[in-house]
Design an enzyme around this catalytic site. Structure first.
Site, PDB file in Angstrom:
ATOM      1  N   GLY A  16      -3.617  32.679   8.524  1.00  0.00           N
ATOM      2  CA  GLY A  16      -2.921  33.835   9.082  1.00  0.00           C
ATOM      3  C   GLY A  16      -3.562  35.181   8.822  1.00  0.00           C
ATOM      4  N   ASN A  18      -5.574  36.777  10.813  1.00  0.00           N
ATOM      5  CA  ASN A  18      -5.454  37.576  12.044  1.00  0.00           C
ATOM      6  C   ASN A  18      -4.028  38.085  12.224  1.00  0.00           C
ATOM      7  OD1 ASN A  18      -7.985  37.808  13.794  1.00  0.00           O
ATOM      8  ND2 ASN A  18      -8.067  35.664  13.134  1.00  0.00           N
ATOM      9  N   MET A  94      -3.789  25.796  16.300  1.00  0.00           N
ATOM     10  CA  MET A  94      -4.692  24.686  16.609  1.00  0.00           C
ATOM     11  C   MET A  94      -4.032  23.607  17.456  1.00  0.00           C
ATOM     12  SD  MET A  94      -7.431  25.793  15.653  1.00  0.00           S
ATOM     13  CE  MET A  94      -8.436  26.654  14.464  1.00  0.00           C
ATOM     14  N   ILE A  96      -3.467  22.791  21.830  1.00  0.00           N
ATOM     15  CA  ILE A  96      -3.733  23.242  23.203  1.00  0.00           C
ATOM     16  C   ILE A  96      -2.395  23.321  23.930  1.00  0.00           C
ATOM     17  CG2 ILE A  96      -4.857  22.628  25.382  1.00  0.00           C
ATOM     18  CD1 ILE A  96      -7.081  21.351  23.611  1.00  0.00           C
ATOM     19  N   LEU A  97      -2.160  24.465  24.568  1.00  0.00           N
ATOM     20  CA  LEU A  97      -0.878  24.655  25.255  1.00  0.00           C
ATOM     21  C   LEU A  97      -0.863  23.848  26.552  1.00  0.00           C
ATOM     22  CD1 LEU A  97      -0.533  28.556  24.970  1.00  0.00           C
ATOM     23  CD2 LEU A  97       0.185  26.811  23.322  1.00  0.00           C
ATOM     24  N   ASN A 111      -5.764  34.807  23.056  1.00  0.00           N
ATOM     25  CA  ASN A 111      -6.285  33.976  21.976  1.00  0.00           C
ATOM     26  C   ASN A 111      -7.495  34.669  21.359  1.00  0.00           C
ATOM     27  OD1 ASN A 111      -6.671  31.614  20.355  1.00  0.00           O
ATOM     28  ND2 ASN A 111      -8.304  30.965  21.743  1.00  0.00           N
ATOM     29  N   HIS A 113     -11.068  33.762  19.397  1.00  0.00           N
ATOM     30  CA  HIS A 113     -11.957  32.619  19.177  1.00  0.00           C
ATOM     31  C   HIS A 113     -13.215  33.097  18.448  1.00  0.00           C
ATOM     32  CE1 HIS A 113     -13.527  28.638  19.753  1.00  0.00           C
ATOM     33  NE2 HIS A 113     -14.671  29.167  20.130  1.00  0.00           N
TER      34      HIS A 113
END
Ligand code: GAR
Length: 204
Positions: A16, A18, A94, A96-97, A111, A113
């Site tokens: 966490g 970010n 982590m 994938i939606l 997002n 990356h």
């Protein structure tokens, strides 16, 4: 009439850092927004501690009680709709939606990356960059589409790769950039300054 602070949800799976950078930017008054909820798929995510320290509600959505990925995302959508969330920030989330969730919040999911997209999407981006031998690596904030790390790019920041770099030192240097560009991208969104035309994001 004065606009209300942007209602933000942050989805996390781990450390966490970010999330912390976003919280700090809001508390410094740099982003006109409020984190309504932090959602995680890991009940031991340290990010939950960070949320708690700042009086932000943290919700663990347990993947094992959902029969399918669709059910899981519907549970998340329920929370987002209840809280009237306007922007969803994936910050080390982590999973994938599903296309259902992505389309429901089209243009309102971001997002971060740890690579210069389109290089090295997916897991272990920093390791892949080192192994490939790139001389420049970096971080990307992008809108989320149905693919993996493939949506329109909002901001990028580059770092040099040195001969001495290890995965740890490179990841650390990239992370510092992540902490700068993620809050910056959210600030731009809150100010309605991100104009998406096809793959390009214009910042007037
Ligand atoms: C960050 O480096 C982020 O870019 C990465 O996970 C880390 C989360 O750190 N995300 C991905 O690799 C997504 N494909 P944090 O929990 O300290 O913010």
């Amino acid at each position: 009439m004065k606009k209300l602070p942007l209602k933000i949800a942050v989805l996390v799976s781990g450390r966490g850092s970010n999330l912390q950078a976003i919280i700090d930017a809001i508390e410094r008054g740099e982003i006109y927004g409020k984190i309504e909820v932090v959602i995680t798929n890991k009940n031991d995510a340290y990010a939950l501690e960070r949320a708690k320290r700042h009086n932000i509600e943290g919700i663990y959505v347990d993947p094992s009680v959902c029969k399918s990925k669709g059910d899981y995302d519907r549970a998340i959508i329920n929370i987002l709709e209840n809280k009237k969330v306007e922007l969803i920030c994936l910050a080390g989330f982590m999973r994938i939606l599903t296309p259902y969730l992505v389309n429901k919040f089209k243009g309102r999911i971001m997002n971060i990356h740890p690579s210069l997209i389109p290089s090295f999407p997916g897991l272990d981006a920093q390791k892949k960059a080192l192994e490939y031998g790139v001389k420049v690596a970096g971080a990307t904030v992008h809108f989320v589409d149905e693919g993996v790390d493939s949506g329109p790019i909002i901001l990028q920041s580059a770092v040099h790769v040195s001969d001495k770099d290890t995965i740890e030192t490179l990841s650390e240097r990239i992370l510092k950039e992540e902490h700068k560009i993620y809050p910056q991208a959210i600030k731009l969104f809150a100010e309605d300054r991100l104009i998406v035309k096809g793959r390009r994001v214009f910042i007037p």
